[in-house]
Design an enzyme around this catalytic site. Structure first.
Site, mmCIF file in Angstrom:
data_model
loop_
_atom_site.group_PDB
_atom_site.id
_atom_site.type_symbol
_atom_site.label_atom_id
_atom_site.label_comp_id
_atom_site.label_asym_id
_atom_site.label_seq_id
_atom_site.Cartn_x
_atom_site.Cartn_y
_atom_site.Cartn_z
ATOM 1 N N ASP A 442 0.745 -1.270 0.056
ATOM 2 C CA ASP A 442 0.180 -0.137 -0.011
ATOM 3 C C ASP A 442 0.896 1.361 0.043
ATOM 4 O OD1 ASP A 442 -2.552 1.429 -0.012
ATOM 5 O OD2 ASP A 442 -3.022 0.182 1.863
ATOM 6 N N ASP A 499 -10.776 1.499 -3.899
ATOM 7 C CA ASP A 499 -11.188 1.244 -2.526
ATOM 8 C C ASP A 499 -12.885 1.245 -2.822
ATOM 9 O OD1 ASP A 499 -8.938 0.933 -0.984
ATOM 10 O OD2 ASP A 499 -9.046 2.885 -0.016
HETATM 11 C C1 DGJ Z 1 -6.000 1.497 1.875
HETATM 12 C C2 DGJ Z 1 -6.204 0.335 1.125
HETATM 13 O O1 DGJ Z 1 -6.723 0.947 -0.490
HETATM 14 C C3 DGJ Z 1 -7.168 -0.361 1.686
HETATM 15 O O2 DGJ Z 1 -7.677 -1.599 0.693
HETATM 16 C C4 DGJ Z 1 -6.872 -0.964 2.936
HETATM 17 O O3 DGJ Z 1 -5.786 -1.760 2.649
HETATM 18 C C5 DGJ Z 1 -6.347 0.173 3.669
HETATM 19 N N1 DGJ Z 1 -5.368 1.071 3.279
HETATM 20 C C6 DGJ Z 1 -5.527 -0.240 5.065
HETATM 21 O O4 DGJ Z 1 -5.198 0.748 5.728
#
Ligand code: DGJ
Length: 700
Positions: A442, A499
């Site tokens: 991430d 997301d």
């Molecule tokens: C952002 C990501 O896009 C989510 O899917 C998740 O992994 C969160 N971070 C976790 O903090």
């Protein structure tokens, strides 16, 4: 006159240079016959001049030179080490063209300033992608402001350009901008690829659609933020420039390089470009950990538990996910340091003993016992001020002390070797101690300032981990789709597209992302009944089918599922598993839908023998009876058996008699492409799925 040609069955790219100057792209488009004389093509491309103009048009070369009176944006802007501006003027040095694959290297020098430009071009005859790159070499250190990848002219017979912007939960938004004198200038200064600025551009010829017409397309394969210039000069010519965002190099240096620029020409609409990019990503860019292995169905626990990790709950969820068909369990954020919320612990990459007193082992064993593999989340390039590492090394954070935080965090300085070593050691220790076949990597904030060294540092860390853990797959995530580009995809195998697990939003995002991304790398998960990022409540069938269009997974809490929802999800997942192998190699073809409420695509297997159409209805249509949906790329003279897979989902308000409601129909490719399928009336927020295959007369 010097000239060079790159061509395949689809396209020709002709470069020509007067005397020893930098060459111009004098032709890029449909494949020319072999007997066309390049010298004539070059002479034929010279435009006239009249009053109020210079006595000849300055070259729109692959690196336009201000010093040669080029009136638009130059391809190179730099200063000497002492800050004096340099206006270089390059002359031919030498060339190498590979006799086998035609890959071309051209070198030009500016003796007075001790500079060299090296241009490379390679054309992949299978994917039709042209990869082009510019390198700058200097005898003594120079400050680089701007270096363009090889510059090409844009088509004249086109009225608009399509580029890509977006936002969190709304990635891959296509913008159509009319060409006009002046510049369409996009500069991404966020330091990552960004939701806001996917580095892609499509130049449709007049009248082009998804399925028809000429299109020229570009993608800049770099994760640190780019600059794109689409400029129409006063004389009417148009140029396209791509490079890193300006002034990303903080230090004077003697070697600079652009990222690879990927370009392709298509005579059959946006799909011609999309298929080339999809195949190139899948077959040339990504290095697969297990080539050809089926893509496992993911289960990701983020939206089920967030930071609240309790082993019995996670085990229960894992059992339910496995029963639904999941094959890989991903433990997301919250397993390390004192990470109870997003204010703390980033960079403390050690398993939290409060949540996992015996380490991750027992959970992993449980997951394995259920027949799933195990994946783990990291966000290596980030640090919370509230972390042990920050307390020990505040100087490792990038940017000023009092900068604005993003998600309560700072970026960590990846240009520092000691930072990369630290991160390598922590991540490698976890990977060595546990059977982990996947990392979700991430990157949840923008950088305080663009910095190419940061991106190079990130690449170096990933490359080192990949070299030492070649079986561990990596997914690129950055608050969803904030780091998607071919640079990161050459190091990773999946992208977390968004997301947003809202199936309606995903339907649109996936459709537009398919201009560049194949199914196999595009993660898509079935979200909670009531979407956590949009508040919308969407039926399970719609959620499941939208995820089944790409690399499928689940992300809801499976404990919320009703029996009916679980049954639908199991069935769609079983369908996906039965079809994923051919779909993994299929082309995603965007269909020209006559109804703006319908977003439709056709996934076509490589042999053309089989396809599936997903027709997603996102809103109530303006017209009352559904319009036919035209398919594409079929053999006009062959018959196809087509059937509506989810006939059972039709509502009784569909009262008419479209043939496909009654069962399979056998019809020609020409009819399917020129009349189109008449699909039944349906509710908004539903997906119809049509399977097709070439008709076998004997029923074989
Ligand atoms: C952002 C990501 O896009 C989510 O899917 C998740 O992994 C969160 N971070 C976790 O903090």
């Amino acid at each position: 006159m010097r000239h060079w040609i790159l061509q395949d069955a689809r396209q020709s790219l002709v470069l020509a240079a007067r005397q020893d100057r930098l060459p111009q792209v004098v032709y890029w488009g449909a494949r020319l016959p072999d007997h066309d004389d390049p010298a004539t093509l070059a002479a034929g491309a010279v435009r006239d001049v009249t009053g109020g103009m210079l006595d000849e048009n300055p070259d729109l070369s692959i690196c336009p030179e201000a010093e040669r009176s080029f009136p638009g944006q130059p391809g190179l802007i730099l200063r000497a080490g002492d800050g004096t501006p340099i206006l270089p003027r390059f002359a031919f040095l030498d060339e190498v063209q590979d006799p086998e694959d035609g890959a071309l290297t051209l070198r030009f020098g500016d003796v007075a300033h001790g500079l060299r430009l090296v241009f490379t071009f390679a054309l992949d005859p299978d994917t039709h992608i042209i990869t082009a790159q510019t390198r700058l070499q200097a005898q003594s250190p120079v400050h680089l402001h701007w270096l363009a990848a090889p510059v090409v002219p844009a088509p004249d017979l086109g009225d608009e350009m399509i580029d890509v912007s977006g936002r969190w939960c709304g990635e891959f938004q296509l913008n159509r901008t009319r060409w006009a004198p002046g510049i369409r200038y996009r500069e991404n200064r966020t330091g990552r690829t960004g939701h806001e600025h996917f580095p892609g551009l499509l130049l449709p010829g007049r009248g082009a659609t998804n399925t028809m017409g000429e299109v020229w397309a570009f993608h800049y394969g770099w994760s640190g933020g780019h600059r794109m210039i689409a400029e129409e000069l006063a004389d009417g010519r148009r140029q396209i420039q791509w490079g890193h965002a300006a002034r990303m190099e903080q230090e004077a240096g003697t070697e600079f390089s652009t990222a690879p620029l990927y370009m392709v020409y298509s005579e059959d609409g946006l799909n011609g470009c999309a298929v080339s990019f999809q195949r190139h990503v899948r077959d040339r860019i990504v290095t697969w950990t297990k080539p050809g292995a089926p893509r496992p169905v993911h289960y990701n626990c983020w939206e089920a538990v967030y930071f609240d990790h309790k082993i019995p709950v996670l085990k229960d969820i894992a059992e339910r996910a496995a029963a639904l068909g999941a094959e890989r369990f991903v433990l997301d954020d919250g397993w390390f340091g004192q990470r109870d919320d997003d204010t703390r612990a980033l960079s403390d990459w050690k398993v939290d003993p409060r949540k996992y007193p015996e380490g991750l082992g027992p959970l992993i064993d449980h997951v394995h016992g259920l027949g799933m593999s195990f994946g783990l989340w990291f966000e290596p390039e980030m640090i919370n001020p509230d972390s042990d590492l920050y307390r020990a090394h505040p100087d490792w954070a990038l940017g000023s002390h009092d900068q604005i935080l993003g998600r309560q965090q700072k970026a960590i300085n990846m240009a520092l070797p000691q930072v990369r070593d630290f991160l390598y050691d922590r991540i490698a220790a976890i990977l060595r101690d546990h059977p982990i076949d996947y990392i979700k990597w991430d990157h949840n904030r923008v950088l305080p300032a663009p910095d190419a060294a940061q991106t190079r540092g990130s690449y170096a860390l990933i490359d080192r981990l990949r070299a030492d853990f070649p079986d561990t797959e990596i997914e690129s995530c950055a608050s969803g789709g904030g780091r998607i580009d071919f640079g990161i995809l050459s190091r990773t195998q999946r992208v977390w597209l968004s997301d947003s697990n809202d199936a309606l939003e995903r339907l649109r995002i996936q459709h537009d992302a398919a201009l560049f991304l194949p199914m196999v790398v595009t993660g898509s998960h079935v979200g909670p009944r009531r979407c956590h990022t949009s508040g919308r409540t969407i039926d399970i069938a719609m959620r499941a089918w939208v995820a089944a269009q790409r690399h499928m997974g689940f992300e809801m809490d499976p404990r919320e599922l009703t029996d009916h929802e679980a049954t639908v999800l199991r069935e769609v997942t079983a369908w996906w598993k039965a079809n994923r192998d051919w779909m993994a190699r299929a082309d995603i073809l965007r269909l020209d839908s006559a109804d703006p409420a319908v977003t439709a695509e056709q996934q076509m297997c490589r042999t053309g023998a089989q396809f599936v159409v997903f027709a997603g209805t996102s809103a109530t249509s303006s017209q009352i009876a559904p319009r036919p949906l035209r398919l594409t790329r079929l053999d006009p003279d062959r018959l196809y058996d087509v059937r509506l897979l989810n006939r059972g989902s039709l509502h009784h308000l569909s009262r008419g008699t479209p043939a496909i409601k009654d069962g399979p129909m056998t019809v020609s490719g020409r009819w399917l492409m020129h009349h189109g399928l008449v699909l039944p009336w349906r509710f908004p927020e539903t997906m119809l799925v049509v399977e097709g295959r070439i008709h076998q007369p004997d029923g074989a």
